[in-house]
Scaffold this active site. Structure first.
Site, PDB file in Angstrom:
ATOM      1  N   GLU A   1      68.782  69.734  74.171  1.00 17.45           N
ATOM      2  CA  GLU A   1      69.987  70.485  73.827  1.00 17.45           C
ATOM      3  C   GLU A   1      71.303  69.784  74.202  1.00 17.45           C
ATOM      4  OE1 GLU A   1      69.682  74.572  75.136  1.00 17.45           O
ATOM      5  OE2 GLU A   1      68.245  75.010  73.533  1.00 17.45           O
TER       6      GLU A   1
ATOM      7  N   GLU B   1      62.041  74.723  70.462  1.00 15.26           N
ATOM      8  CA  GLU B   1      62.149  75.956  71.245  1.00 15.26           C
ATOM      9  C   GLU B   1      62.431  77.126  70.307  1.00 15.26           C
ATOM     10  OE1 GLU B   1      64.837  76.109  74.562  1.00 15.26           O
ATOM     11  OE2 GLU B   1      64.242  74.133  75.320  1.00 15.26           O
TER      12      GLU B   1
END
Length: 479
Positions: A188, A295
């Site tokens: 991320e 995710e």
């Protein structure tokens, strides 16, 4: 046993047979996270506080036992029994190098990661090494373990040099292991440059460094702004970055307490799920590249906090889960749900309330929940009014609304205010209190706390696991 490779939009084995990875993230382990592992703030803060409070030796004993018990062979056996085939292991760079002694490997730094990868291989489970944190923080999230809302990783070359060096060590150590599906090089990222210049340059450096050592493993590249934005990635990515897949994170707004409305599975809601997913992968589809969902997944209600509404909330969350999987099934998408284990909010298994850790910290965790100190999946109904005056002050004081739009755009003004004042500052004031609750404990008591996270002391979230198993079986039957 052969390495998995990227072939166009698919992952395949050496014979060209498609490999679809269905798995989960092993978070909260080698990257501890507050809502997963049950503490306030960031991992580096609690590690420092505990060492100061009970001594370095005892603190290291506790954390080592935590790592030992959190993931062991019974976890791998159970995971395989569900018909799943891949675990994404989130690791903190701090296990391998110290900020005050960068680019020097710590003693025994591969010990626990080697053990987990070997256990998974023993039970025919692939692994993906996910470096979840970077020096200085690659984003302003607690999960970057930076302690601030700004990602200083992008403004300090030495941080980036240390990170590239770390991947050189990891690739050298693991280059010959075919049970590792690949390297998720940075979780991320949130590069504020409007053209993603820092991120693209980093990915070029990482690709060059890893490929000089290891041509076999897939490189998984997250999109910018928390794995959601690929719009500034280079058009020549397919040839520029070899054997590479691109990782989206596809969290559905309906899977969280902040959902705009209860999820009923209406056509409009399903359409929103589809459009959000398609938008995230649009760039890869346009360029004929491989997509991996690194995710995703809802969070779940807990009876101790949500009372009589728990079952109804969770039935809706399972409906979100099923409808997302229906979308993924059409694309034969490889995915890694977040997450495998925690203290009861999102995990496939979770630490029982009857364990020493959950009992000892029960009141502390309840207060932390009520104060919405953790950013992830927060329910801030009890404290939202406290922060509203700060939000209003900023809104009324800034000359033009355009100045309220800061990076990252996912953080609205209310989100930014509460991220800084509540989930960073308020959390800081609770760190020492958490550490003080270990005072006076001997090693037997410390291990009892750590062993609370062992598989035999966990409960299974059967509703979640049954849905995942059924999906994986359907996809496998159509191979």
């Amino acid at each position: 046993m052969s390495f998995i490779k990227v072939d166009g939009t698919r992952m395949v084995d050496a014979s060209g047979n498609e490999v679809v990875l269905h798995g989960a993230g092993l978070g909260g382990w080698m990257t501890m996270e507050n809502f997963i592992s049950g503490y306030p703030g960031c991992e580096f803060q609690i590690r420092e506080a505990l060492a100061d409070t009970i001594g370095k030796e005892k603190a290291e004993f506790f954390f080592n036992k935590f790592l030992e018990h959190f993931f062991a062979e019974p976890d791998a056996i159970f995971f395989k029994s569900l018909g799943l085939n891949c675990i994404r292991i989130a690791v903190n760079y701090r296990h391998f190098q110290d900020d005050l002694n960068p680019r020097v490997l710590k003693p025994d730094c591969f010990k626990h990661l080697d053990r987990a990868i070997s256990l998974c291989a023993k039970h025919s489970i692939y692994t993906v090494i996910d470096v979840h944190t970077a020096p200085g923080g690659q984003s302003g999230g607690w999960h970057a373990d930076g302690g601030t809302h700004l990602g200083y990783f992008w403004t300090h070359k030495d941080f980036q040099d240390s990170f590239v060096w770390l991947w050189e060590q990891l690739a050298t150590h693991y280059k010959d292991n075919p049970w590792i599906a690949g390297y998720n090089v940075l979780n991320e990222p949130a590069d504020p440059h409007p053209e993603h210049k820092g991120l693209i340059n980093l990915y070029d450096r990482l690709h060059e460094t890893i490929r000089a050592i290891d041509e076999n493993h897939i490189i998984f590249l997250d999109g910018n702004t928390f794995a959601t934005d690929f719009t500034k990635f280079p058009d020549d990515a397919g040839t520029r970055w070899r054997n590479t897949a691109y990782a989206i994170h596809d969290y559905a707004v309906f899977g969280f307490p902040s959902s705009p409305e209860p999820y009923t599975g209406s056509e409009a809601q399903k359409e929103r799920l589809v459009k959000t997913y398609q938008r995230k992968r649009e760039w890869m589809d346009k360029h004929g590249l491989c997509v991996w969902n690194g995710e995703w997944g809802p969070v779940y209600a807990r009876a101790e906090y949500d009372g009589d509404a728990t079952d109804d909330i969770n039935a809706r969350r399972y409906a979100v889960l099923r409808d997302q999987l229906e979308i993924y099934e059409k694309d034969r998408l490889s995915w890694s749900i977040w997450l495998y284990k925690d203290i009861g909010f999102q995990g496939m298994v979770h630490v029982s309330p009857s364990t020493p850790y959950r009992r000892h910290f029960a009141q502390f965790l309840a207060r932390k929940h009520r104060l919405a100190v953790d950013a992830w999946g927060k329910d801030d109904k009890d404290v939202k009014h406290v922060y509203q005056p700060i939000i209003s002050l900023i809104e009324n004081s800034v000359a033009d609304p355009k100045y309220l739009k800061l990076y990252p755009p996912l953080w609205t003004l209310p989100e930014r205010v509460t991220r800084i004042s509540r989930t960073i500052m308020m959390a800081e004031f609770m760190v020492q209190e958490w550490a003080d609750m270990f005072k006076g404990m001997d090693e037997v008591q410390l291990e009892d706390l750590a062993k609370s996270f062992a598989f035999e002391n966990c409960l299974k979230r059967d509703g979640l696991n049954e849905i995942l198993t059924a999906h994986a079986a359907r996809v496998a039957s159509r191979a």
